[in-house]
Design a protein around this motif. Structure first.
Motif, PDB file in Angstrom:
ATOM      1  N   LYS A  34       0.844  -1.124   0.100  1.00 19.29           N
ATOM      2  CA  LYS A  34      -0.060  -0.082  -0.040  1.00 19.29           C
ATOM      3  C   LYS A  34       0.937   1.405   0.071  1.00 19.29           C
ATOM      4  CE  LYS A  34      -4.080   1.526   2.337  1.00 19.29           C
ATOM      5  NZ  LYS A  34      -5.063   1.033   3.323  1.00 19.29           N
ATOM      6  N   ILE A  92       2.663   1.930  -3.383  1.00 13.42           N
ATOM      7  CA  ILE A  92       1.776   2.495  -4.334  1.00 13.42           C
ATOM      8  C   ILE A  92       1.564   3.830  -4.050  1.00 13.42           C
ATOM      9  CG2 ILE A  92      -0.529   2.571  -5.354  1.00 13.42           C
ATOM     10  CD1 ILE A  92      -1.014  -0.166  -4.545  1.00 13.42           C
ATOM     11  N   ASN A 104       2.824   7.041  -6.424  1.00 10.13           N
ATOM     12  CA  ASN A 104       2.120   8.090  -6.851  1.00 10.13           C
ATOM     13  C   ASN A 104       2.587   9.545  -6.396  1.00 10.13           C
ATOM     14  OD1 ASN A 104      -0.396   8.282  -8.252  1.00 10.13           O
ATOM     15  ND2 ASN A 104      -1.240   6.900  -6.992  1.00 10.13           N
ATOM     16  N   LYS A 149      -0.264   7.464 -17.784  1.00 12.74           N
ATOM     17  CA  LYS A 149      -0.677   8.060 -19.061  1.00 12.74           C
ATOM     18  C   LYS A 149       0.060   9.207 -19.528  1.00 12.74           C
ATOM     19  CE  LYS A 149      -4.216   5.261 -19.868  1.00 12.74           C
ATOM     20  NZ  LYS A 149      -4.180   4.200 -20.937  1.00 12.74           N
ATOM     21  N   ILE A 159      -0.074   7.948 -11.510  1.00 15.36           N
ATOM     22  CA  ILE A 159       0.415   6.627 -12.140  1.00 15.36           C
ATOM     23  C   ILE A 159      -0.893   5.693 -12.325  1.00 15.36           C
ATOM     24  CG2 ILE A 159       2.534   6.529 -11.307  1.00 15.36           C
ATOM     25  CD1 ILE A 159       1.598   4.229  -9.223  1.00 15.36           C
ATOM     26  N   ASN A 160      -1.048   5.145 -13.324  1.00 16.30           N
ATOM     27  CA  ASN A 160      -2.304   4.199 -13.586  1.00 16.30           C
ATOM     28  C   ASN A 160      -2.155   2.709 -13.384  1.00 16.30           C
ATOM     29  OD1 ASN A 160      -0.700   4.022 -16.087  1.00 16.30           O
ATOM     30  ND2 ASN A 160      -3.091   3.834 -17.594  1.00 16.30           N
ATOM     31  N   PHE A 161      -0.857   2.331 -13.191  1.00 13.52           N
ATOM     32  CA  PHE A 161      -0.661   0.856 -12.771  1.00 13.52           C
ATOM     33  C   PHE A 161       0.290   0.831 -12.123  1.00 13.52           C
ATOM     34  CE2 PHE A 161       1.072   1.323 -17.059  1.00 13.52           C
ATOM     35  CZ  PHE A 161       2.522   0.592 -16.507  1.00 13.52           C
ATOM     36  N   TYR A 219       2.500  -2.971 -10.594  1.00 15.37           N
ATOM     37  CA  TYR A 219       2.633  -4.345 -10.537  1.00 15.37           C
ATOM     38  C   TYR A 219       4.102  -4.758  -9.921  1.00 15.37           C
ATOM     39  CZ  TYR A 219      -1.497  -5.102 -13.238  1.00 15.37           C
ATOM     40  OH  TYR A 219      -2.803  -4.910 -13.750  1.00 15.37           O
ATOM     41  N   ASN A 269      -0.738  -7.459  -9.637  1.00 11.23           N
ATOM     42  CA  ASN A 269      -1.278  -6.186  -9.326  1.00 11.23           C
ATOM     43  C   ASN A 269      -0.926  -5.720  -7.626  1.00 11.23           C
ATOM     44  OD1 ASN A 269      -2.783  -3.825  -9.002  1.00 11.23           O
ATOM     45  ND2 ASN A 269      -4.509  -4.516  -9.954  1.00 11.23           N
ATOM     46  N   ASN A 273      -2.140  -3.292  -6.298  1.00 12.21           N
ATOM     47  CA  ASN A 273      -3.289  -2.984  -5.677  1.00 12.21           C
ATOM     48  C   ASN A 273      -3.955  -4.339  -4.679  1.00 12.21           C
ATOM     49  OD1 ASN A 273      -4.239  -0.099  -5.813  1.00 12.21           O
ATOM     50  ND2 ASN A 273      -3.503  -0.882  -8.062  1.00 12.21           N
ATOM     51  N   ASP A 274      -3.842  -5.447  -5.405  1.00 14.70           N
ATOM     52  CA  ASP A 274      -4.487  -6.489  -5.003  1.00 14.70           C
ATOM     53  C   ASP A 274      -3.512  -7.260  -3.845  1.00 14.70           C
ATOM     54  OD1 ASP A 274      -6.519  -8.396  -5.738  1.00 14.70           O
ATOM     55  OD2 ASP A 274      -4.876  -9.979  -6.534  1.00 14.70           O
ATOM     56  N   ALA A 292      -1.940  -5.424  -1.889  1.00 15.41           N
ATOM     57  CA  ALA A 292      -2.007  -4.577  -0.692  1.00 15.41           C
ATOM     58  C   ALA A 292      -3.591  -4.759   0.080  1.00 15.41           C
ATOM     59  CB  ALA A 292      -1.979  -3.170  -1.211  1.00 15.41           C
ATOM     60  N   LEU A 293      -4.267  -5.623  -0.562  1.00 20.41           N
ATOM     61  CA  LEU A 293      -5.864  -5.543   0.016  1.00 20.41           C
ATOM     62  C   LEU A 293      -6.076  -6.820   0.928  1.00 20.41           C
ATOM     63  CD1 LEU A 293      -8.160  -3.814  -0.925  1.00 20.41           C
ATOM     64  CD2 LEU A 293      -8.844  -5.506  -2.479  1.00 20.41           C
ATOM     65  N   GLN A 294      -6.454  -6.496   1.972  1.00 27.74           N
ATOM     66  CA  GLN A 294      -7.037  -7.519   3.017  1.00 27.74           C
ATOM     67  C   GLN A 294      -8.480  -8.123   2.352  1.00 27.74           C
ATOM     68  OE1 GLN A 294      -5.509  -8.151   6.048  1.00 27.74           O
ATOM     69  NE2 GLN A 294      -6.827  -9.938   6.142  1.00 27.74           N
TER      70      GLN A 294
END
Lengths: 209, 410
Positions: free
Chosen positions: A22, A25, A29, A152, A158-160, A162, A178, A180-181, A183-185
């Motif tokens: 997390k 990311i 950013n 972009k 940032i848009n991704f 990984y 990913n 984001n994935d 980082a997710l509980q």
């Protein structure tokens, strides 16, 4: 979105907290935004365009090194062979294995065009991931991963982001996740118990068989 | 003197014809009678002192052509509820599509009525917010009502694992059927005679996330719009306002502002993709939610939607093929219990509910063939590998087949 072996994924999620990803990311950013803002503020449009990738790389590497250290990982700047430049590596020890991460800005999350130009990456991939060739992943001593990110054109975000694990020949991805994935509980949900059971009314007459 | 069919119900004929999407002219042609006859049957015109009804052999043909049991046409019409039916549909939904959905919805209620004679179902336990004038609701009111609905059921603010089960536990009758129109997603109604809420969900979209949202949208109507009149709900302008409120409620109910934004690390398509796995809400709905919560600006939301469409997600989003679709269980369980306990037989069900068996099975959620096992092929053997099939075809065609030319026009 994600692909790769369970062993690799378990090694990552077992040894690194979700908060780290997390923060990575958020750090990517923040660094990207600052680079955009600073370049726009301090240079003409043409010069800003030229210096932005270098400036952003510096911001990102600095941010990632700080985040790595916050989590107690071995985060350091490593010079290349000719000592003309350096890159940041984060090294994480996990159950006798080493995870080594570096960062890389790419056009899209599967892009490998830039990847092989840097010798240090190829060397890291070969050294850490030689075992992948032999299909003895569990006996290998480490995994080399790339924190891949991109934006972009003209975007302030940032848009991704990984985490990619290249094969030792640097031509394919062994695993690709990913951030984001990671980082997710995910198991944190309101579990609804199934208690919708119909009950027979009293005094019902059964049919004869 | 005409030998009509006593007890024939012309409204049922119209219902069956609408259900099959046939005009009275085409039905008349298929049955071999005049269009006027169909019209007179449906209107229940009186011929002398007796109503104009089909002869038994004509009814046999009508029943066969429409593929409805004969008993269906002899059954009294169900007394419709006076409460409004809420449609989650596009404005392009045709009148015919709505009529068909409404007919099946009535059957659903008739099925439940039969069931309630034998079993006790969970009592309805939905919050009601006494909204008599929807125009006075602000966005914040709706957010608050959505949060209050979660509190009413002692839910925290995390993703809800199964909304169908949640509603069935709380006395909502839910059925998932093919609404036979892409423009119809769901419909709901409170029965006015026993205050039971009913929801129909469309099975055609095959997306767990969309279905979850559809059901939450209907929940909004049941909690927020249950006191509104039919006139208000059917008016085009107010209908659009009501739909927007239901959307906002569904978003807030499924994605509570605080916990959802805590999980949202980066509002990018990849970021939403990761969240979809956990929250089981479509990426599109999450973008809208972020815009409503002013986490992202309108311009950025537009950019996201452009890229969303470029990725082909408007047709099918990632994970749509992976997330399991929530299935209603209450009706099915009830019928299985009654049959298992010998309270009613399968024949009793089809006698008392004289609808096409396939429709009954679909509405109740019974496996295909449960009500007519004799008419169904239970197992069709298939070849495991395509190569094996091709080899067989090749072998077969080499043996005795020959190519026959299509005749050419002279």
């Amino acid at each position: 979105m994600n692909f790769g072996s369970e062993t690799l994924l378990n090694t990552i999620t077992g040894s690194i907290s979700r908060d780290f990803f997390k923060d990575v990311i958020t750090g990517l950013n923040g660094a990207h935004r600052k680079a955009v803002t600073d370049c726009e503020a301090n240079f003409s449009q043409e010069v800003a365009k030229d210096c932005f990738p270098i400036y952003r790389r510096a911001m990102v590497e600095d941010a990632i090194k700080g985040i790595g250290r916050n989590y107690g990982f071995n985060a350091r700047s490593v010079p290349n062979k000719s000592k003309s430049s350096s890159h940041v590596e984060i090294e994480i020890e996990s159950e006798g294995k080493r995870l080594i991460f570096t960062t890389l800005a790419v056009y899209n999350c599967y892009d490998m065009s830039k990847f092989r130009k840097a010798n240090f990456r190829k060397t890291l991939a070969e050294e850490a991931q030689l075992s992948f060739f032999k299909d003895i992943i569990d006996d290998g001593d480490g995994y080399y991963g790339l924190i891949l990110y991109g934006a972009k054109p003209q975007s302030k975000d940032i848009n991704f982001a990984y985490l990619g694990f290249p094969t030792a020949n640097c031509k394919e991805w062994y695993g690709h996740y990913n951030l984001n994935d990671l980082a997710l509980q995910k198991d944190d949900v309101e579990m609804i118990k199934d208690v919708a059971n119909p009950m027979l009314k009293k005094n019902l007459v059964k049919k004869e068989q | 003197m005409r030998q009509g069919m006593p007890g024939f119900n012309g409204k049922r004929l119209k219902e069956a014809r609408d259900m099959r999407g046939l005009t009275s002219t085409s039905l008349a042609e298929m049955v071999g009678i005049s269009k006027q006859a169909i019209s007179r049957y449906e209107k229940g015109e009186v011929d002398g002192k007796t109503p104009f009804t089909p002869r038994p052999e004509t009814l046999d043909r009508i029943s066969s052509v429409l593929n409805f049991p004969k008993a269906f046409f002899l059954q009294a019409s169900y007394i419709h509820n006076n409460t409004p039916i809420h449609y989650r549909s596009l404005s392009t939904a045709t009148k015919g599509a709505r009529q068909r959905a409404e007919s099946k919805f009535t059957w659903f209620q008739e099925i439940a009525d039969l069931l309630k004679q034998y079993v006790d179902l969970p009592a309805p336990n939905l919050p009601s917010f006494d909204v008599t004038d929807h125009t006075k609701l602000s966005a914040q009111d709706i957010e608050d009502f959505a949060a209050a609905t979660r509190r009413h059921w002692n839910l925290g603010d995390r993703p809800i694992s199964n909304v169908v089960t949640l509603l069935e536990n709380n006395g909502v009758m839910v059925s998932r059927i093919d609404l036979e129109a892409d423009t119809l997603d769901a419909l709901s109604q409170y029965a006015d005679y026993d205050s039971i809420p009913y929801v129909f969900l469309s099975s055609s979209k095959q997306s767990a996330a969309r279905s979850k949202f559809d059901l939450s949208h209907e929940l909004a109507h049941l909690c927020l719009h249950n006191l509104l009149s039919k006139g208000v709900c059917q008016n085009q302008k107010t209908h659009s306002e009501i739909e927007k409120q239901a959307h906002r409620f569904a978003s807030a109910f499924l994605l509570p502002a605080q916990s959802f934004t805590k999980d949202l690390i980066s509002p990018t398509l990849d970021g939403f993709w990761a969240l979809k796995d956990k929250w089981q809400v479509s990426i599109k709905a999450m973008i809208v939610r972020c815009r409503d919560l002013e986490i992202i600006e309108d311009d950025y939301a537009r950019t996201l939607f452009i890229n969303y469409n470029r990725r082909g997600w408007a047709k099918r989003e990632p994970l749509d093929d992976k997330l399991p679709i929530e299935q209603p269980k209450l009706l099915r369980r009830s019928f299985e219990l009654l049959v298992k306990e010998n309270i009613i037989t399968v024949d009793d069900i089809t006698t008392q509910l004289p609808y096409p068996e396939s429709a009954l099975e679909e509405i109740i959620g019974l496996p295909k063939g449960f009500l007519s096992p004799r008419n169904n092929v239970e197992y069709l053997p298939t070849l495991k590998r395509p190569q094996a099939r091709e080899a067989l075809i090749a072998k077969d065609s080499a043996k005795d087949s020959k190519i026959i030319q299509f005749p050419t026009k002279i």
